[in-house]
Each structure stands twice: as C-alpha cells, then as structure tokens.
Design a protein around this motif. Structure first.
Motif, PDB file in Angstrom:
ATOM      1  N   TYR A  28      -2.813   0.178  -4.131  1.00 51.23           N
ATOM      2  CA  TYR A  28      -2.040  -1.026  -3.864  1.00 51.23           C
ATOM      3  C   TYR A  28      -1.300  -1.507  -5.111  1.00 51.23           C
TER       4      TYR A  28
ATOM      5  N   TYR B 247      -8.451  -3.983  -3.266  1.00 51.48           N
ATOM      6  CA  TYR B 247      -7.136  -3.392  -3.504  1.00 51.48           C
ATOM      7  C   TYR B 247      -7.037  -2.842  -4.924  1.00 51.48           C
TER       8      TYR B 247
ATOM      9  N   LYS C  97       0.853  -1.184   0.000  1.00 46.46           N
ATOM     10  CA  LYS C  97       0.000   0.000   0.000  1.00 46.46           C
ATOM     11  C   LYS C  97       0.887   1.231   0.000  1.00 46.46           C
TER      12      LYS C  97
END
Length: 482
Positions: A196, A190, A162
């Motif tokens: 991400y 994500y 992240k």
C-alpha cells in the motif's frame, strides 16, 4: 514531449489556522522554505524543462477570491507562463481538472497533464523529478499514472492505494484498488504488507484520456463542464466558465469520479512509488514533522526563545514568543490570534475554525494584514468612530475610483509618492505630506513611483466596515469590498 502543469489551487487550508485562513490559505504561505507552497508546486513541474520536456502554459485552477494572490505570486516566478481558470464556486477537483483539460486541448496539442495540488511539500526534489519523469513517459503512451507515496508510519489521515507486487517498465505498478482513510489498526496492516502507498493526489495523464474516462464514468460531470466551458469569458490571464451553468455541475473529487473506477476497466491506472519526503501539511503536527529540528526536537519560525522545551513547534509571525517547560506543543502566533494546542491533537483546530465561522468572526477569514491586488493594508487600531490602517501600494498600483457613504479619511504619506484624486482635483503628495478625503467624495489613490508607497490612513465616521464602498472604476474587475 509537451507537458502541461495543472495546479489545483482551491483549498481553504483551515487546518493550519490561525496562519492559514480562508482569505489567505496555506498554499500561499511559505511553510517550507522561502517560497509559498503554491510557488513550489509550480516550480517542481516547471523544472522538468531541464530534463528535456517542453513545458507549456501552466494552468492554475483557483477561485475568484484568490485570483490576485495567485497572480501576484506568479509575478515573482520569471519564466513561468500561466493561465488562471477561475471557478465561480467550489465543485471539488473533478470539475476543476476537466476545465484544465478542455483548456489544454484548446491550446492545440494533446499534452500530458501533470496534475498537482497547490499545498503539498516535497523535500527531495531530485527524487521527485526522476519519478515524475518516469510517470510522464508512461502517460505519453496513453496511460494514467499516479505517484504513490511510500508510507513511513501508520497514517490515518491519508487515503491509500493498493498496488500489484510486480514492477513493470519505468518502475510502475498496476493499481488494484483505492481505499479510504483507515483506522490505526488497518493502517498498520497496510504498512506491514508493503503493498500500500499513500494517495498523493498527483496524477499524470493526457488531457484526452481524462475527458474520455470522465465521459465513461461520470458523463453528467463531463457534459455539464463542457457546457459551462463553451460559454466561458476571457479577461487578461483569467478564464471564467459560465457562472450559471457551472452551478449545475455535480461536486465530485478526481478519485471518486474516475480513479477509483479505473482498476479492472478499459482505463487501467498505474502508480510509481515515491519516497521523496512528501507531505500534504494537513496539520500543525505535519508542519513540525517536516521542519528542521534543534537538539531538543523543536521547530521554530520567527522571533522565538525557548527554555526547557522539547518536541514543540513555535511559529511567531509578529512578535517575540517565549516558552518555558513545555513539551510536544504547537504554538502559533499572529497579529490578531494565537493557537496553543498539544501536538497530537492539532487536527482538532478545525473545531475552533467552525466556532469562529458560527460566530461570524473575521479571524476565520482574514488576517489583520490583508493582501490586495494593488498591495496590502494592516488595520493597526480601532475604536469608537475611528480606525487606523497602514497601507502599502505597489509601484504602479491603483486603487479603484470610489466613494464612502459613512466615513471620511485622512492620508499621511510616510514613504514614496502618491497621486490623489478627490472629486475634480488631482494632486501629488510626497513624504510627510497629507490630505483629507471628505465623506462622500469620489476619490482614488495610486502610486506613480518605482518604489512602494506607504501611508497611514485614519478613518472617522459612524460606520467603518469594509463594505462601505461604491466603485466607479476599477483596474482589477472587482465588485466586492477591498
């Protein structure tokens, strides 16, 4: 600016069985292009020399079993200077990188290490080189950088990074945290967030920075590695840490030991996004995704004929393979084993490998054709009290001076020239000539010529295992069966 390529080359590649085996894993196979994944990994960093970087000696961290595979493939890469660091046993990637960092510092300069696994593929090399060059510039000032792969789908087989939303100089983004492999729902979240990236396992940092961070987070690993390194031995291009001390090093990955602890610490880590057709080729489905597809979505390698087939990968290694009316399959043929699987279940091949291991079957470890530092042999037939091999000895190659306690051998030269030692006699054999090696005779085979030597070997006796060998002299420092 000096950089040191560090290639982590210790994987066994079992998820790509039967082509990849523990004795000849996927990094040494040409799965994407003409060169092996290992050679591609070395070349991707070596080519930074064209961008004005001074590329130093490549440090290849591998194991004893694969040392000659790596060395042999490096010989096909002119201009690459490499040092092989041999781990006595697997201790994961953190100790491996620590050994490389210690070697890099001993070479006299705190260079920027470009750390890469040996078994990944990258399609768009120009993009990769550009982003890697940016990462090197950040690392030169003492930073820790990883290349974060821009995700293309909700992948559950990768770890994620992240990153903070804002971009800094050189396109870098600060890493907020590392996360483990998610389930499908979380992976989709994500992907939708845009925050991400897949964790590529490619890290760029100075050797001193890695050692400082490791000392801060895992002093036990750092100290144990130093102790084993200080008692290292050097032979030709091989560097070996002390075996006994190395066994006491905790097994840990780069991510767990250091990288996951960096966010919020005195060692901030940044990522540079990379969208270059990267893949870790962790399954046959991934090989299909990366491959060149025909109009029906099929990927093929070798002698293959298809009819009414769609979305299928066929890899034929030694003979004609044909398909009729199949969809979304993986079919991999080798000389001694065949895999047939549905493409979306290709990850489950590891269960087959586990079964082979439990049954102690050789198909888990070696191919029928076995590569050795002097060439290769192919066991083409075997029955009660006999075995037939094709043997190829490279120019200048020399087998060990040895004897067998349970078998005799007959050698027939079919191409090239052979020098044969048998007890006190030495003779030269040309094409269409043969010789007999009686049981218990001390013997040696070598190729004095400039072209490969090929011969047929017929073994006869009550026991024909590869461990029936006593070595007296060997040019390659081996102590196990050839």
């Amino acid at each position: 600016m000096k950089i040191t390529p560090v290639i982590l080359c210790g994987g066994s590649g079992t998820r790509l069985w039967p082509l990849s085996r523990s004795g000849f894993p996927k990094q040494f196979i040409a799965l994407s292009g003409e060169h092996s994944l290992f050679q591609q990994a070395v070349k991707r960093v070596q080519d930074l020399g064209h961008d004005g970087f001074a590329v130093g000696t490549a440090l290849i961290v591998t194991n004893e079993e694969h040392r000659f595979l790596a060395l042999d493939q490096l010989k096909d890469m002119p201009g690459v200077n490499a040092q092989l660091i041999l781990e006595p046993t697997a201790r994961n990637t953190a100790p491996a990188l620590t050994l490389a960092a210690l070697e890099a510092l001993e070479q006299g300069e705190d260079s920027v290490m470009v750390v890469s696994p040996a078994d990944h593929a990258v399609q768009h090399l120009d993009v990769f080189q550009t982003q890697l060059a940016q990462a090197i510039r950040v690392a030169q000032s003492g930073g820790i950088v990883t290349l974060g792969i821009t995700p293309t789908k909700p992948e559950t087989g990768y770890g994620y990074i992240k990153a903070a939303p804002q971009s800094l100089a050189h396109g870098q983004r600060q890493v907020e945290r590392f996360v483990e492999k998610p389930n499908l729902e979380t992976a989709q979240q994500y992907l939708d967030s845009g925050a991400y990236f897949w964790n590529s396992g490619i890290f760029i940092l100075k050797a001193s920075v890695w050692l400082e961070a490791l000392q801060a987070f895992r002093a036990d690993i750092a100290d144990a590695c130093r102790h084993a390194w200080h008692r290292k031995s050097i032979e030709y291009k091989f560097v070996r840490p002390d075996t006994e001390l190395f066994l006491h090093i905790p097994s840990e990955s780069i991510d767990y030991a250091v990288m996951e602890k960096c966010p919020g610490s005195q060692f901030p880590i940044h990522t540079i996004p990379l969208d270059a057709g990267w893949s870790d080729l962790g399954s046959w489905d991934a090989v299909w995704e990366l491959g060149a597809k025909d109009a029906q979505g099929n990927v093929q390698h070798g002698d293959v004929l298809m009819s009414g087939t769609h979305g299928t990968l066929v890899y034929a290694a030694s003979r004609l393979v044909t398909t009729v009316g199949v969809d979304d399959m993986v079919i991999v043929e080798t000389a001694d084993a065949v895999l047939v699987a549905h493409r979306d279940r290709s990850q489950e091949v590891k269960a087959i490998v586990q079964s082979l291991s439990k049954q102690e079957r050789f198909e888990q470890t070696l191919h029928r054709k076995v590569h050795r530092p002097w060439g290769w042999y192919d066991s083409v037939d075997e029955g009660d009290r006999f075995k037939v091999k094709r043997i190829c000895v490279n120019p200048g190659g020399v087998l060990s001076l040895q004897k067998h306690n349970h078998r005799a051998e007959h050698w027939i030269v079919v191409k090239g020239v052979a020098d044969v030692t048998c007890n006190d006699q030495v003779k030269r054999l040309n094409e269409n000539e043969s010789t007999y090696i009686p049981l218990g005779s001390v013997h040696r085979l070598s190729n004095p010529g400039t072209t490969p030597l090929e011969l047929i070997e017929v073994q006869t006796g009550g026991y024909l295992g590869e461990d029936d060998i006593v070595r007296f002299k060997d040019s390659y420092g081996r102590s196990t069966a050839e």
